[in-house]
Design an enzyme around this catalytic site. Structure first.
Site, PDB file in Angstrom:
ATOM      1  N   ASP A 128      14.340 -13.499  12.929  1.00 34.34           N
ATOM      2  CA  ASP A 128      13.306 -13.478  11.891  1.00 34.34           C
ATOM      3  C   ASP A 128      12.179 -12.490  12.195  1.00 34.34           C
ATOM      4  OD1 ASP A 128      14.198 -15.234   9.897  1.00 34.34           O
ATOM      5  OD2 ASP A 128      13.367 -17.013  10.891  1.00 34.34           O
ATOM      6  N   HIS A 133       5.135 -20.537   2.639  1.00 35.72           N
ATOM      7  CA  HIS A 133       4.052 -19.645   3.079  1.00 35.72           C
ATOM      8  C   HIS A 133       3.262 -19.247   1.829  1.00 35.72           C
ATOM      9  CE1 HIS A 133       6.204 -18.008   6.936  1.00 35.72           C
ATOM     10  NE2 HIS A 133       5.178 -18.746   7.302  1.00 35.72           N
ATOM     11  N   CYS A 148       6.936 -10.314   3.072  1.00 38.80           N
ATOM     12  CA  CYS A 148       7.233 -10.894   4.392  1.00 38.80           C
ATOM     13  C   CYS A 148       7.576  -9.811   5.410  1.00 38.80           C
ATOM     14  CB  CYS A 148       8.419 -11.848   4.317  1.00 38.80           C
ATOM     15  SG  CYS A 148       8.214 -13.244   3.236  1.00 38.80           S
TER      16      CYS A 148
END
Ligand code: ARG
Length: 271
Positions: A66, A165, A259
């Site tokens: 990630d 988020h 992101c």
């Protein structure tokens, strides 16, 4: 509308995979095409370069699938960088890697005292810092953010696990405006958003479900998932230029353009 040229940090998805599930988007049994993930990420990077932004890269670390989600690497405002502390052990080792990058780059460092997942949950909107909580970043860290950066911090209570988020539920479009999915927030946070941003763009669930709100705006151009067509049309009506990018592979980990992108804000002038 004026575009601001931005300094951005990205991490090539060399070791990208969906090996564990820490949000509802992640299914470790579903196939992922790692080569396609890299091509899609390269297109996103090229989009930023074509817009005149500067893209810096942090070296990816094996075993941290990630790490491509650079927004979670820190919060960088006015030359100060606050490092992160992840909720989940699978991502813990990303924090020191990003911290070392900020330190080498010469930012004034601050260490988190509580769970804080960086710009995934902390968004500068004009003179306010919007800070998400409910799934990842701890409410207690909001006070530290205010102390470190000296901007009034507004707590945003997230209520839908798919929008875990803040940057999956809200996009900052420019100094005055945001776009968001009202249902992703508690009633009180929705009221705060209406008060602060009466002219905000309201996204639909269909836009949010393709991570349409995980967008990057320079004040004029908005880079967003290509699948978020209704949101793109609404933004064009408001005078923004929209650029759709396909990040289908990274979405399997619950991530979109924002992101993958951390804004490095040097000082007041380049805020
Ligand atoms: N798989 C990652 C996680 O669940 C995705 C992070 C997406 N980043 C973001 N800024 N929303 O932590």
């Amino acid at each position: 509308m004026d575009a601001t040229s931005q300094r951005l940090l990205m991490c090539r998805p060399t070791y990208f995979a969906v090996d564990y599930a820490i949000n509802p988007w992640m299914d470790p049994t579903a196939p992922v095409d790692p080569a396609l993930a890299i091509r899609q990420w390269e297109q996103l990077r090229q989009t930023y370069l074509d817009l005149g932004h500067t893209v810096e890269e942090i070296t990816p670390v094996p075993g941290l699938p990630d790490m491509v989600f650079a927004a979670n690497g820190g919060t960088v405002i006015d030359g100060k960088a606050m490092a992160v502390q992840f909720r989940d052990p699978q991502r813990a080792d990303e924090a020191p890697a990003y911290r070392a990058w900020f330190e080498d780059a010469g930012f004034e460092m601050y260490d988190p005292k509580h769970v804080n997942e960086g710009e995934g949950d902390v968004l500068l909107a004009g003179d306010h810092l919007l800070a998400g909580t409910g799934f990842r970043t701890a409410h207690a860290s909001h006070a530290q953010l205010q102390e470190v950066f000296g901007y009034p911090v507004i707590t945003m209570q997230l209520v839908d696990p798919r929008f875990y988020h803040l940057d999956t539920a809200l996009t900052v479009l420019d100094e005055r405006t945001v776009a968001y999915l009202p249902e992703a927030f508690s009633p009180g946070s929705q009221a705060v958003l209406r008060r602060l941003f009466p002219d905000a763009v309201h996204a639909t669930m269909a836009d949010a479900e393709v991570l349409g709100l995980n967008a990057v705006s320079d004040g004029r151009h908005v880079v967003l998932p290509a699948q978020a067509t209704d949101l793109a049309a609404k933004l064009r009506d408001r005078g923004y230029e929209t650029i759709g990018v396909d990040l289908s592979e990274l979405r399997k980990a619950g991530g979109g353009p924002k992101c993958c992108t951390l804004r490095l804000r040097q000082g007041k002038a380049s805020k």
